[in-house]
Design a protein around this motif. Structure first.
Motif, PDB file in Angstrom:
ATOM      1  N   MET A   1       2.519  -2.607   8.665  1.00 12.20           N
ATOM      2  CA  MET A   1       2.119  -1.462   8.331  1.00 12.20           C
ATOM      3  C   MET A   1       1.602  -1.314   7.041  1.00 12.20           C
ATOM      4  N   ALA A   2       1.705  -2.492   6.153  1.00  9.33           N
ATOM      5  CA  ALA A   2       1.009  -2.446   4.929  1.00  9.33           C
ATOM      6  C   ALA A   2      -0.340  -2.688   5.347  1.00  9.33           C
TER       7      ALA A   2
ATOM      8  N   LEU B   1       6.876  -4.836   8.521  1.00 12.82           N
ATOM      9  CA  LEU B   1       6.436  -4.086   7.331  1.00 12.82           C
ATOM     10  C   LEU B   1       5.064  -4.689   6.784  1.00 12.82           C
TER      11      LEU B   1
ATOM     12  N   MET C   1      12.294 -12.143   3.952  1.00  9.70           N
ATOM     13  CA  MET C   1      11.969 -11.704   2.444  1.00  9.70           C
ATOM     14  C   MET C   1      13.117 -12.482   1.893  1.00  9.70           C
TER      15      MET C   1
ATOM     16  N   ILE D   1       4.772  -7.822  -0.605  1.00 11.27           N
ATOM     17  CA  ILE D   1       4.038  -7.539   0.804  1.00 11.27           C
ATOM     18  C   ILE D   1       2.946  -6.861   0.750  1.00 11.27           C
ATOM     19  N   ARG D   2       2.685  -5.863  -0.199  1.00  9.76           N
ATOM     20  CA  ARG D   2       1.582  -5.007  -0.371  1.00  9.76           C
ATOM     21  C   ARG D   2       0.162  -6.382  -0.997  1.00  9.76           C
TER      22      ARG D   2
ATOM     23  N   PRO E   1       8.689  -5.095  -1.147  1.00 12.41           N
ATOM     24  CA  PRO E   1       7.562  -4.449  -0.896  1.00 12.41           C
ATOM     25  C   PRO E   1       6.149  -4.454  -1.552  1.00 12.41           C
TER      26      PRO E   1
ATOM     27  N   VAL F   1      11.891  -8.157  10.545  1.00 11.47           N
ATOM     28  CA  VAL F   1      11.901  -6.946   9.300  1.00 11.47           C
ATOM     29  C   VAL F   1      10.233  -7.263   8.695  1.00 11.47           C
TER      30      VAL F   1
END
Lengths: 408, 408
Positions: A83-84, A80, A43, A19-20, A16, A76
């Motif tokens: 939404m980030a 993700l 991932m 990803i951010r 995460p 997935v």
């Protein structure tokens, strides 16, 4: 304002936090007014985890069902990342391959892209959204989920860039570009600012793993401007892969040195020197699905010759099994093999206009006492097979001899 | 030969070994000549893992993108189960909700099924294939992935059974059926062979967690024969949930005892005894999205009354906050609350034809010195609120008083 396709590999979206970080990089481009289509891989580790689950159930999973399972990895990541981005205030929408849709043939686990419907993506882009697309996957005419095979996310990125006529396709990886050779072998190896598609294809096929070879072919065919960059560095222009040779500056003779340890050589001795003998030997090898790389036939004396070729080391035993049967048919004297060999190649479009490159390569190796066992050449590449123990030495001296450690 | 829809929950497919077991069970049914449609949940823990990943990125993930991420859980299971069946020699084919397609509204994370296209499934069944469908998910008219909310796989199973007019919908769980009450409270609790939809709904809404309440409503509405079974036992007929009351044997008066610890009671004292007062109190509570369960108004003396109701314990503080404002408006005397209460309910369609059930319940509790604080009744259910410390005792004595521990 440009239309840019960006592709982030598994390491770049491995957790995460990363990803951010990727979302932050995309937000910056978006803030500069660019239209962005982002292709992501699963991932890191996820695809292997899913394949391992399948293999626990059966050593030979049904390809259609394997694609159903494996394609969830990218699904997935797209959710993700979307939404980030939204959390960072950037409008974004995710698409699976099927949702785009990216139409492929039905060759599960190694499908080929037939076409891309760009209507939904263009509509989202015109609304200012960042479009996020799952790499590596598509859908066949029957609505079955397909995957493009390992590294297929690069191909998805290039195919989207071609379909959308994007200004550039940026491939983000964990290296900051294409190097003159592997820096682990030659610390003086230098990042290239520019490389041609032809050179990149030769480098990739010879074992440089920066880009998937199919995506490079695809980019060359559709004239997509391709750039390799690091997702872990804020600055840096990476390496641009272009159709055009660089006409503005002095073209270097050699762009890079590739190598491959995975070589085994087989020689069939005392083969009758007559037409059709190559086919009699290599036909059964091809039938056994063994890829042959270099081939050399030495016309000998007394009507016989030695016939040598190289295969991947993992295929050596299987190849010898095939040849044991062939040997009797063609009445050869014997079979020899050697699996302590490697291949070293120099690559560069500059050698087209520079005679004497091969001679310089052979002289450089000879000065270090490195014996050349086999030679093969193409218009922009010269490969030699040498004993594996000389690999590092050979790469290093060639790197220096062709001035690759100096700034271009 | 029957057409059976089977649903396996997350625990039943929690790892490759269990998936292989489920495949073996399906293979047995298939071998007996039945047509099978199998609905599966995500492997246990997987949905929570995916939600946790999303929450690491943002506390409030976009619902559309959350559905993209979470729906991969079931997608992995369908592929794995299909390959396990094929490995066992049973032809099988997997479908995501979108592939079926299961059309839903666009209420992401809690979508409702609007329709099911059964063409592809029927075609596969007629070819002798086992059809495997991802539970919990669908697709809206725009092609966006939706999920039905927690427990939605049961609903998928029942909806498919209704669409296909299946002979039976079997829900496999980690318990072997519906019990007269929780065996952890009453060791003599007995598995029911049959229960009506109405009873099951009352049991479910009162806290028995065997089936998701929406799926029971759905099954009742479409007259789907529903059976709850254990996926860990080879034998056993589980519990059949039927539309019809059992006419062949003596109907037991009470089928089961449900209970719920999560109760808090609020009393507003000295409320003016006038029309509209209930709305003045409960309107603001409903506006605050607080569910009210039981409601009692005692007509008092001197033109005032006490007004009591129960809410979930988690909502108690919020409810008191709302009532503090209401109190001034309606000029009530005071507010009292109690969060050490519980609710015990006896459920049974038999009480329709048996007067005196309530009296027997109250006498039984009274003989143990258990004070009843509130009472509410429906046609097939009587609920009482008592102090929480009496919960186990109350359930135990009622279980015995209504002969639930004896074989029917």
């Amino acid at each position: 304002m440009a239309l840019i396709v960006q592709k982030y590999g598994g390491t770049s979206v491995g957790n995460p936090d990363r990803i951010r970080n990727v979302a932050g990089r995309i937000a910056k481009f978006h803030g500069e007014g660019h239209q962005l289509v982002v292709v992501v891989s699963a991932m890191s580790g996820e695809t292997n985890r899913l394949i391992a689950l399948a293999k626990e159930l059966t050593p030979t999973p049904d390809p259609r069902e394997l694609d159903v399972v494996v394609s969830t990895g990218e699904q997935v990541t797209i959710g993700l990342l979307a939404m980030a981005l939204q959390a960072a205030g950037v409008p974004a929408k995710s698409y699976t391959g099927g949702q785009v849709k990216i139409l492929t043939d039905d060759a599960h686990t190694k499908a080929r892209i037939l076409g891309i419907d760009d209507a939904a993506i263009r509509s989202d882009l015109s609304e200012g959204k960042v479009v996020i697309v799952a790499g590596f996957q598509g859908v066949d005419v029957g609505g079955n989920i397909t995957t493009l095979g390992r590294g297929g996310s690069d191909t998805t990125g290039v195919a989207l860039a071609a379909a959308l006529k994007a200004d550039e396709c940026q491939i983000y990886t964990d290296v900051d570009g294409v190097y003159t050779t592997d820096p682990r072998v030659v610390p003086e190896a230098r990042k290239l600012d520019v490389i041609t598609f032809e050179e990149m294809l030769e480098m990739a096929s010879l074992g440089s793993k920066v880009l998937q070879i199919r995506s490079v072919e695809f980019a060359g065919k559709y004239k997509v401007k391709l750039r390799v960059l690091s997702s872990f560095e804020e600055e840096g222009q990476g390496t641009l892969i272009t159709v055009e040779e660089n006409k503005n500056m002095e073209q270097p003779v050699i762009s890079g040195i590739a190598f491959n340890r995975d070589e085994a050589k087989i020689t069939i001795q005392g083969v009758p020197d007559q037409p059709g003998i190559a086919y009699q030997i290599l036909g059964p090898v091809a039938d056994a699905n063994i890829d042959v790389d270099m081939i050399i036939q030495n016309s000998g004396h007394g009507g016989t010759a030695d016939f040598s070729f190289t295969v991947a080391r993992a295929d050596l035993d299987k190849t010898i099994g095939v040849l044991d049967r062939v040997k009797t048919v063609i009445n050869a004297r014997g079979i020899e093999s050697d699996k302590t060999l490697c291949k070293v190649s120099i690559v560069g479009v500059g050698m087209r206009s520079h005679p004497g490159v091969a001679a310089k390569m052979f002289r450089t190796l000879s000065e270090e006492g490195i014996n050349i066992l086999m030679i093969s050449t193409s218009e922009i590449k010269i490969s030699v097979v040498v004993e594996e123990k000389y690999l590092e030495l050979a790469v290093r001296v060639l790197h220096k001899a062709f001035d690759l450690d100096r700034l271009a």
